[in-house]
Motif scaffolding. Structure first.
Motif, mmCIF file in Angstrom:
data_model
loop_
_atom_site.group_PDB
_atom_site.id
_atom_site.type_symbol
_atom_site.label_atom_id
_atom_site.label_comp_id
_atom_site.label_asym_id
_atom_site.label_seq_id
_atom_site.Cartn_x
_atom_site.Cartn_y
_atom_site.Cartn_z
ATOM 1 N N VAL A 122 0.847 -1.211 -0.044
ATOM 2 C CA VAL A 122 -0.124 -0.083 -0.047
ATOM 3 C C VAL A 122 0.816 1.068 0.034
ATOM 4 O O VAL A 122 1.722 1.353 0.959
ATOM 5 C CB VAL A 122 -0.893 0.211 1.331
ATOM 6 C CG1 VAL A 122 -1.803 1.243 1.247
ATOM 7 C CG2 VAL A 122 -1.850 -1.438 1.203
ATOM 8 N N LEU A 123 0.661 1.979 -0.981
ATOM 9 C CA LEU A 123 1.511 3.200 -1.044
ATOM 10 C C LEU A 123 0.829 4.686 -0.641
ATOM 11 O O LEU A 123 1.351 5.392 0.075
ATOM 12 C CB LEU A 123 1.770 3.533 -2.540
ATOM 13 C CG LEU A 123 2.624 2.543 -3.252
ATOM 14 C CD1 LEU A 123 3.079 3.080 -4.579
ATOM 15 C CD2 LEU A 123 4.010 2.573 -2.616
ATOM 16 N N ALA A 124 -0.627 4.600 -0.504
ATOM 17 C CA ALA A 124 -1.325 5.814 -0.279
ATOM 18 C C ALA A 124 -2.784 5.219 0.209
ATOM 19 O O ALA A 124 -3.186 4.217 -0.371
ATOM 20 C CB ALA A 124 -1.361 6.735 -1.321
ATOM 21 N N ILE A 125 -3.246 6.119 1.198
ATOM 22 C CA ILE A 125 -4.726 5.643 1.862
ATOM 23 C C ILE A 125 -5.286 6.831 1.682
ATOM 24 O O ILE A 125 -4.920 8.076 2.289
ATOM 25 C CB ILE A 125 -4.661 5.066 3.216
ATOM 26 C CG1 ILE A 125 -3.879 3.761 3.178
ATOM 27 C CG2 ILE A 125 -6.013 4.794 3.678
ATOM 28 C CD1 ILE A 125 -3.713 3.231 4.413
ATOM 29 N N GLN B 246 -3.960 2.802 -2.880
ATOM 30 C CA GLN B 246 -3.230 2.749 -3.886
ATOM 31 C C GLN B 246 -2.237 1.681 -3.786
ATOM 32 O O GLN B 246 -1.558 1.665 -2.647
ATOM 33 C CB GLN B 246 -2.331 4.075 -4.450
ATOM 34 C CG GLN B 246 -3.512 5.082 -4.998
ATOM 35 C CD GLN B 246 -2.398 6.437 -5.469
ATOM 36 O OE1 GLN B 246 -1.286 6.241 -5.166
ATOM 37 N NE2 GLN B 246 -3.163 7.402 -5.731
ATOM 38 N N ILE B 247 -2.475 0.362 -4.379
ATOM 39 C CA ILE B 247 -1.358 -0.580 -4.344
ATOM 40 C C ILE B 247 -0.367 -0.961 -5.343
ATOM 41 O O ILE B 247 -1.012 -0.656 -6.619
ATOM 42 C CB ILE B 247 -2.216 -1.703 -4.128
ATOM 43 C CG1 ILE B 247 -3.253 -1.851 -3.033
ATOM 44 C CG2 ILE B 247 -1.227 -3.273 -4.044
ATOM 45 C CD1 ILE B 247 -4.213 -2.990 -2.594
ATOM 46 N N HIS C 21 5.658 0.425 3.036
ATOM 47 C CA HIS C 21 6.028 1.506 2.298
ATOM 48 C C HIS C 21 4.654 2.720 2.146
ATOM 49 O O HIS C 21 4.787 3.372 1.242
ATOM 50 C CB HIS C 21 6.206 0.889 0.925
ATOM 51 C CG HIS C 21 7.521 0.086 0.804
ATOM 52 N ND1 HIS C 21 8.785 0.316 1.037
ATOM 53 C CD2 HIS C 21 7.661 -1.332 0.755
ATOM 54 C CE1 HIS C 21 9.633 -0.524 0.793
ATOM 55 N NE2 HIS C 21 8.935 -1.519 0.881
ATOM 56 N N LEU C 22 4.082 2.577 3.027
ATOM 57 C CA LEU C 22 2.841 3.609 3.041
ATOM 58 C C LEU C 22 3.509 5.140 2.929
ATOM 59 O O LEU C 22 4.459 5.225 3.990
ATOM 60 C CB LEU C 22 1.958 3.579 4.313
ATOM 61 C CG LEU C 22 1.036 4.596 4.313
ATOM 62 C CD1 LEU C 22 -0.189 4.498 3.059
ATOM 63 C CD2 LEU C 22 0.072 4.450 5.559
ATOM 64 N N LEU D 100 3.534 14.629 -14.314
ATOM 65 C CA LEU D 100 5.005 14.636 -14.116
ATOM 66 C C LEU D 100 5.529 13.430 -13.276
ATOM 67 O O LEU D 100 6.508 13.173 -13.165
ATOM 68 C CB LEU D 100 5.398 15.850 -12.982
ATOM 69 C CG LEU D 100 5.244 17.426 -13.938
ATOM 70 C CD1 LEU D 100 5.408 18.241 -12.688
ATOM 71 C CD2 LEU D 100 6.005 17.340 -15.080
ATOM 72 N N GLU D 101 4.525 12.599 -13.115
ATOM 73 C CA GLU D 101 4.872 11.456 -12.281
ATOM 74 C C GLU D 101 3.995 10.259 -12.505
ATOM 75 O O GLU D 101 2.721 10.470 -12.425
ATOM 76 C CB GLU D 101 5.015 11.544 -10.631
ATOM 77 C CG GLU D 101 5.324 10.406 -9.797
ATOM 78 C CD GLU D 101 6.866 9.839 -10.083
ATOM 79 O OE1 GLU D 101 6.826 8.634 -10.573
ATOM 80 O OE2 GLU D 101 7.709 10.485 -9.929
ATOM 81 N N ARG D 102 4.499 9.001 -12.560
ATOM 82 C CA ARG D 102 3.630 7.907 -13.240
ATOM 83 C C ARG D 102 2.867 7.495 -12.055
ATOM 84 O O ARG D 102 1.847 6.866 -12.291
ATOM 85 C CB ARG D 102 4.186 6.976 -13.884
ATOM 86 C CG ARG D 102 4.787 7.334 -15.428
ATOM 87 C CD ARG D 102 5.608 6.494 -16.055
ATOM 88 N NE ARG D 102 4.587 5.099 -16.391
ATOM 89 C CZ ARG D 102 5.286 3.926 -16.708
ATOM 90 N NH1 ARG D 102 6.201 3.751 -16.787
ATOM 91 N NH2 ARG D 102 4.352 3.101 -16.813
ATOM 92 N N VAL D 103 3.523 7.523 -10.902
ATOM 93 C CA VAL D 103 3.099 6.934 -9.645
ATOM 94 C C VAL D 103 2.215 8.155 -8.908
ATOM 95 O O VAL D 103 2.840 9.049 -8.477
ATOM 96 C CB VAL D 103 3.954 6.272 -8.708
ATOM 97 C CG1 VAL D 103 3.318 5.693 -7.470
ATOM 98 C CG2 VAL D 103 4.725 5.356 -9.570
ATOM 99 N N PRO D 104 1.046 8.180 -8.872
ATOM 100 C CA PRO D 104 0.347 9.315 -7.961
ATOM 101 C C PRO D 104 0.774 9.621 -6.834
ATOM 102 O O PRO D 104 1.158 10.844 -6.358
ATOM 103 C CB PRO D 104 -1.087 8.868 -8.233
ATOM 104 C CG PRO D 104 -1.221 8.151 -9.375
ATOM 105 C CD PRO D 104 0.057 7.316 -9.394
ATOM 106 N N SER D 105 0.803 8.677 -5.815
ATOM 107 C CA SER D 105 1.242 8.716 -4.637
ATOM 108 C C SER D 105 2.756 9.446 -4.533
ATOM 109 O O SER D 105 2.999 10.243 -3.501
ATOM 110 C CB SER D 105 1.098 7.645 -3.693
ATOM 111 O OG SER D 105 2.114 6.504 -4.423
#
Length: 408
Positions: A37-40, A76-77, A129-130, A180-185
């Motif tokens: 999980v990268l973002a909640i 976001q996983i 990795h949150l 500008l970044e492919r990973v939103p988080s």
């Protein structure tokens, strides 16, 4: 015979000490078997959303009244093999494939919603990795006691995680697709980290917020974000709290006022001002701040004295025909000082009205006036009431150090 027994005891002790090290990775979990999980994002659920719950934690039917407290989480996983490994098109996933998987679930608490979400996943949720926690303004105003409890208890969640408040729904930020970044988080994380480095945001990550929220003489605050067009995210101010409930929001410039009072460097905010005696506009950018806060007891009440020194540069002038002299430069400094005194005072009065001491003046009282605190205040609730009546004096001294590479 004695030496023989001593050697035997030494061998047994060595075996006992070494044996635990031979167990290896008996409880290992391969990274491919984790749902990272990268973002909640946390929002209030809508009526009828309780039907989405898998009831993974409910023994009996839930009281319909409890549905009013239902929350929706959006996570976001990371998708294995699709996270970009560096700059350039050769790393990361093929074009068109999303590097994260956005999922949503509902529940009565954070853990309840995550357990319902786990029912939809083959891999175990992993929070090591949150990076970012986004709370909607509606949830923040209702109170985030449950959120504070869960993230404080969760050992996988780092205290350096950023927790923010969104003006709209947190799910909208979770589903944003910045260019500008492919990973939103990671883009959201970069927005916060770079703002801190530029001096436009204090270092108020999760651990700092929890610490301030637990103090008797201080309240917590979080970055306040707004989602704009094209999925860009604006740092619109700071959301400040009273206990666990959000009670107000500052403007973006007031972040600079707060940082000046708290002596947080570097200085990154600029103000536009008219050159005295003309209609020429100039931009003053602060670069360095110094501050001294002292508390005294005046007529039985707390009185706080704030003295700030701000140094900065003149970065722009709208009219080249108007020359910069020592005289009008001095008048410009005095005008900026005058406006700063008013602005700083308004920010303190705003937080006093809401009973939220984000500056930690109460902690200064506890440290320097312990007898008064122990006799007259004692509790956090009592200081919240006394903070509203606290008197203060603010003095700001501004010095323009540089005017750029032009002589006029």
């Amino acid at each position: 015979m004695i030496n023989l027994w001593q050697n035997l005891i030494k061998q047994i002790l060595v075996f006992v000490l070494v044996a635990p090290l031979l167990t290896g990775c008996w409880d290992r979990l391969e990274i491919e078997d984790r749902a990272v999980v990268l973002a909640i994002g946390i929002d209030k659920a809508k009526p009828g959303d309780e039907k989405e719950s898998s009831n993974a934690t409910h023994i009996l039917g839930q009281d319909p009244e409890a549905n009013k407290g239902l929350i929706r989480i959006t996570v976001q996983i990371a998708v294995p093999g699709r996270i970009p490994l560096g700059a350039g098109s050769g790393s990361g996933s093929p074009s068109g494939e999303k590097p994260v998987w956005v999922l949503t679930s509902v529940g009565y608490t954070i853990q309840d919603a995550l357990l319902n979400l786990q029912q939809q996943l083959a891999d175990k949720l992993f929070f090591g990795h949150l990076r970012v926690i986004v709370i909607s303004e509606a949830v923040a105003k209702k109170g985030i006691e449950n959120e504070n409890d869960f993230f404080r208890r969760q050992p996988q969640v780092r205290r350096t995680v950023w927790m923010v408040v969104s003006k709209g729904n947190a799910a909208d930020i979770m589903n944003a697709t910045p260019q500008l970044e492919r990973v939103p988080s990671l883009y959201l994380l970069a927005t916060l980290e770079h703002s801190r480095e530029r001096g436009t945001l204090p270092n108020i990550f999760l651990g700092v917020f929890l610490s301030a929220n637990s103090a008797k003489g201080q309240e917590g605050m979080l970055p306040y974000l707004e989602l704009k067009k094209e999925s860009n995210i604006e740092l619109a101010g700071m959301a400040y709290f009273k206990n666990d409930k959000m009670v107000g929001v500052t403007t973006a410039l007031q972040i600079g006022h707060y940082m000046a009072i708290k002596q947080i460097n570097p200085g990154g905010y600029s103000v536009i001002q008219e050159m005295p005696g003309s209609k020429t506009l100039v931009i003053f950018k602060s670069t360095h701040r110094k501050s001294r806060i002292t508390t005294t007891i005046k007529n039985g009440k707390v009185h706080t004295i704030i003295k700030c020194q701000i140094e900065g540069d003149l970065t722009e002038k709208s009219n080249e025909k108007v020359f910069i002299t020592k005289g009008n430069l001095k008048k410009l400094e005095e005008k900026i000082q005058e406006d700063a005194n008013v602005g700083f005072g308004k920010l303190i009065q705003q937080t006093q009205k809401d009973g939220s001491d984000i500056f930690g003046f109460g902690e200064y009282v506890r440290a320097t006036q312990p007898a008064y605190w122990n006799k007259e205040i004692k509790t956090e609730e009592s200081w919240q009431d006394q903070y509203k009546e606290m008197s203060f004096d603010v003095t700001v001294h501004v010095k323009i150090r540089r005017i750029g590479t032009k002589t006029n």
